[in-house]
Write an enzyme that holds these catalytic residues in place. Structure first.
Site, PDB file in Angstrom:
ATOM      1  N   ARG A 280       0.820  -1.214   0.000  1.00 39.71           N
ATOM      2  CA  ARG A 280       0.000   0.000   0.000  1.00 39.71           C
ATOM      3  C   ARG A 280       0.854   1.266   0.000  1.00 39.71           C
ATOM      4  NH1 ARG A 280      -5.383  -1.306   3.704  1.00 39.71           N
ATOM      5  NH2 ARG A 280      -5.944  -3.230   2.601  1.00 39.71           N
TER       6      ARG A 280
ATOM      7  N   ASP B 135     -16.318   9.102   7.766  1.00 39.98           N
ATOM      8  CA  ASP B 135     -15.216   8.182   7.543  1.00 39.98           C
ATOM      9  C   ASP B 135     -13.927   8.979   7.678  1.00 39.98           C
ATOM     10  OD1 ASP B 135     -15.214   5.156   6.164  1.00 39.98           O
ATOM     11  OD2 ASP B 135     -13.314   6.231   5.984  1.00 39.98           O
TER      12      ASP B 135
END
Length: 274
Positions: A34, A144
């Site tokens: 990532r 979020d």
């Protein structure tokens, strides 16, 4: 690009402190993969250089939010764990309306809303309920930590494959097809979109505030990424943001067993404030 033990320890500690997410050694390869996205975007050749940038004053301003975006997991679906929505309408709303016949708005929070499928599912369910119960009004707060998924959620555009769990009658009412019949994208109707307020929120902030307390919180398949201590602290914060007799919905793999929080279980993974 090699993630050395030193850099892994620095990054995993930082992620735990900022996000509450504990990254074990077994997930080191995942983290390295990532991070590669950010190295390419910044044109950096190694993780050591990335760490120097991340922990610099400029990195604090510019890069932290991007790291959080690539680290967090965002798996969601329309009508995921659909039994929760049945319980919401058959149990929670009927009880709520019996005690609130003075026009108060019902407020529900999708905590960890990802790309928006959960809050828009809420909107469909609650709007159908409102049509059957004149005078019922509702508001959805959706948060979020990832700016990337929030941007997606605000567009309210989804590929046809994503809406497979949505019943046909709901599709007809709430989903708009593209004028081009060959385009497989659909968009949530404007009436539903205006019922959802999206915003960025980090659960690990020492204090986080909502405009008002809410009647129901959905935080499903989120706390599994935290250790037990962090889970209990977060659930305690949720309790502070619930109205009296409010409800907390967790994911089916999550539990509050052993937690010292003012909640009692009323259904599988559904809890009510004492």
């Amino acid at each position: 690009m090699e993630l050395t033990q030193r850099d892994f320890q620095r990054l995993s500690l930082f992620i735990y402190q900022k996000l509450g997410i504990k990254i074990s050694d077994s997930k080191r390869t995942m983290l390295q993969g990532r991070l590669g996205k950010r190295l390419r975007a910044l044109k950096l050749s190694c993780v050591e250089d990335y760490c120097e940038y991340l922990f610099s004053p400029q990195g604090e301003q510019m890069e932290h939010v991007h790291l959080f975006d690539v680290v967090t997991t965002n798996k969601t679906d329309f009508f995921r764990e659909s039994g929760h929505f049945d319980y919401l309408t058959s149990q929670v709303l009927s009880s709520w309306q019996a005690g609130h016949r003075h026009g108060r708005r019902f407020r529900i929070w999708s905590a960890g809303c990802s790309t928006g499928e959960e809050p828009y599912t809420m909107a469909m369910v609650l709007n159908d309920y409102a049509q059957q119960h004149p005078g019922f009004d509702f508001e959805i707060i959706a948060t979020d930590i990832s700016t990337r998924v929030l941007d997606h959620a605000r567009t309210a555009v989804y590929h046809k494959e994503r809406i497979a769990p949505v019943a046909e009658q709901l599709r007809k009412r709430y989903l708009l097809k593209h004028k081009d019949s060959g385009n497989e994208l659909v968009r949530i109707s404007p009436d539903l979109r205006k019922k959802v307020r999206f915003g960025r929120l980090n659960f690990m902030d020492s204090t986080f505030q909502l405009p008002d307390k809410v009647d129901v919180i959905f935080c499903r398949n989120v706390i599994i990424y935290f250790d037990k201590t962090t889970q209990e602290k977060l659930v305690g914060k949720f309790c502070h943001h619930l109205k009296d007799d409010g409800f907390l919905f967790l994911g089916h793999s999550e539990s509050l067993h052993g937690f010292s929080v003012p909640l009692h279980q009323v259904a599988p993974t559904v809890y009510r404030l004492i």
